[in-house]
Design an enzyme around this catalytic site. Structure first.
Site, PDB file in Angstrom:
ATOM      1  CE  LYS A  81      18.301  69.876  55.013  1.00  0.00           C
ATOM      2  NZ  LYS A  81      16.575  69.931  54.983  1.00  0.00           N
ATOM      3  CG  ASP A  82      23.130  68.062  56.066  1.00  0.00           C
ATOM      4  OD1 ASP A  82      22.776  68.685  57.040  1.00  0.00           O
ATOM      5  OD2 ASP A  82      22.957  66.657  56.057  1.00  0.00           O
ATOM      6  NE  ARG A 129      14.491  76.631  56.551  1.00  0.00           N
ATOM      7  CZ  ARG A 129      13.327  75.407  55.857  1.00  0.00           C
ATOM      8  NH1 ARG A 129      12.413  76.086  55.805  1.00  0.00           N
ATOM      9  NH2 ARG A 129      13.624  74.193  56.292  1.00  0.00           N
ATOM     10  NE  ARG A 130      11.740  71.889  57.649  1.00  0.00           N
ATOM     11  CZ  ARG A 130      12.575  70.882  57.937  1.00  0.00           C
ATOM     12  NH1 ARG A 130      13.062  70.179  58.649  1.00  0.00           N
ATOM     13  NH2 ARG A 130      13.015  70.536  56.639  1.00  0.00           N
ATOM     14  NE  ARG A 147      18.930  66.039  66.285  1.00  0.00           N
ATOM     15  CZ  ARG A 147      20.122  66.205  66.433  1.00  0.00           C
ATOM     16  NH1 ARG A 147      21.358  66.763  67.632  1.00  0.00           N
ATOM     17  NH2 ARG A 147      21.051  65.073  65.605  1.00  0.00           N
ATOM     18  NE  ARG A 153      14.285  64.988  62.513  1.00  0.00           N
ATOM     19  CZ  ARG A 153      14.162  65.876  62.326  1.00  0.00           C
ATOM     20  NH1 ARG A 153      14.047  67.004  61.817  1.00  0.00           N
ATOM     21  NH2 ARG A 153      16.119  65.840  62.400  1.00  0.00           N
ATOM     22  CB  CYS A 240      21.851  75.440  62.902  1.00  0.00           C
ATOM     23  SG  CYS A 240      21.802  74.126  61.798  1.00  0.00           S
TER      24      CYS A 240
END
Length: 315
Positions: A81-82, A129-130, A147, A153, A240
């Site tokens: 996904k990156d 999105r989240r 971040r 996190r 993003c």
């Protein structure tokens, strides 16, 4: 094939873990080859702004792939996904190993599921999105940018800085932290990012011998799924700054693609589900993209630009 191969990756714990997963499979297939890992710092590792504030692609892969292009590494291992959909023509995604869970999960230190969190609880996420999906299901929560790497996190939750965070299940599992997961969200209700849970191995397009070697650990079902998802985002231009959820699931010779786009305030949600041939995943992705566009997905982009500006003011 040469006896020593240089492998480029980021230096994060997750990136190293993903690289070792890929290399374990390659070592089984090629026990006589020696793999040397070289870690490379990327802009995404250095720049600590929330991801959606960075209006550029490939912040976690560009420097690593440049090393491959220059011959400083033979191939690179990434979270799929990156990787931008417009990968350099000099490079190719040579291999998609077996995909891990694409699901998002909730993490907190009190064992509370999303519906059980107290009103006003601070929920951290690096993903628009989240964020919008969280707001849809619990508008009374305070969703804030976060971040740092996966373990950082989680530590911010344990320290009380955040009440909970939403992360990818695959990442937590790969670094041995799946025990902190409180709730696993359904891919139908909480649609993941395109490519989530998949590892991509990138090498130079002209290195045919290496492409053949890497292809020996390819998982055809995983390849079909991510091809459908990436064909979708290439046409809709997800990223993003314009959150798009998409996940494909293969079943025999059929593949089902689920996609979801929200308006910035969460009041409107375009959802599409379509079944196609597993042998034609990109055709399915194109069709679903067209359905989203026809229903107004691109018109939501302006609202998201305003939303990003508002989130920036929170920082």
């Amino acid at each position: 094939m040469k006896k020593s191969i240089w492998v480029g990756t980021r230096g994060s714990r997750l990136a190293i873990a993903q690289t070792e997963i890929a290399l374990a499979a390659l070592r089984r297939a090629h026990p006589g080859v020696r793999f040397e890992v070289v870690t490379i710092s990327t802009k995404g590792d250095v720049d600590k702004r929330p991801l959606f504030t960075m209006d550029e692609k490939g912040i976690f892969e560009k420097e690593v792939n440049e090393a491959v292009k220059k011959g400083e590494a033979d191939f690179a291992v990434h979270s799929l996904k990156d990787i931008p959909s417009d990968l350099s023509e000099e490079l190719v995604v040579a291999c998609i190993p077996k995909r891990a869970s694409p699901n998002d999960v909730l993490v907190n230190d009190k064992g509370q599921k999303l519906k059980e969190l107290a009103p006003g609880s601070v929920i951290g996420t690096s993903s628009l999105r989240r964020a919008v999906q969280l707001t849809k299901y619990r508008p009374d929560l305070n969703v804030m940018p976060i971040r740092g790497n996966v373990e950082t996190r989680v530590k911010k939750v344990i320290s009380g800085e955040y009440g909970a965070v939403v992360l990818a299940e695959a990442g937590l599992t790969r670094i041995g932290m799946k025990d902190v997961i409180v709730e696993r969200f359904s891919i139908r209700d909480f649609v993941p990012a395109p490519g989530q849970g998949a590892i991509a191995i990138v090498c130079r397009r002209d290195d045919k011998a290496l492409i053949r070697m890497l292809g020996q650990i390819e998982d055809s079902r995983s390849r079909a799924e991510v091809l459908a998802e990436r064909a979708l985002i290439k046409k809709v231009e997800g990223g993003c700054r314009f959150p798009l959820g998409a996940v494909a699931v293969t079943n025999g010779d059929k593949i089902t693609l689920y996609a979801s786009v929200f308006s910035a305030d969460g009041s409107r949600n375009i959802k599409v589900k379509k079944v196609g041939k597993a042998s034609e995943p990109e055709k399915l992705g194109d069709k679903v993209a067209g359905m989203l566009v026809k229903q107004g997905a691109m018109e939501m982009a302006e609202g998201w630009r305003r939303a990003v500006d508002e989130w920036n003011r929170k920082l």
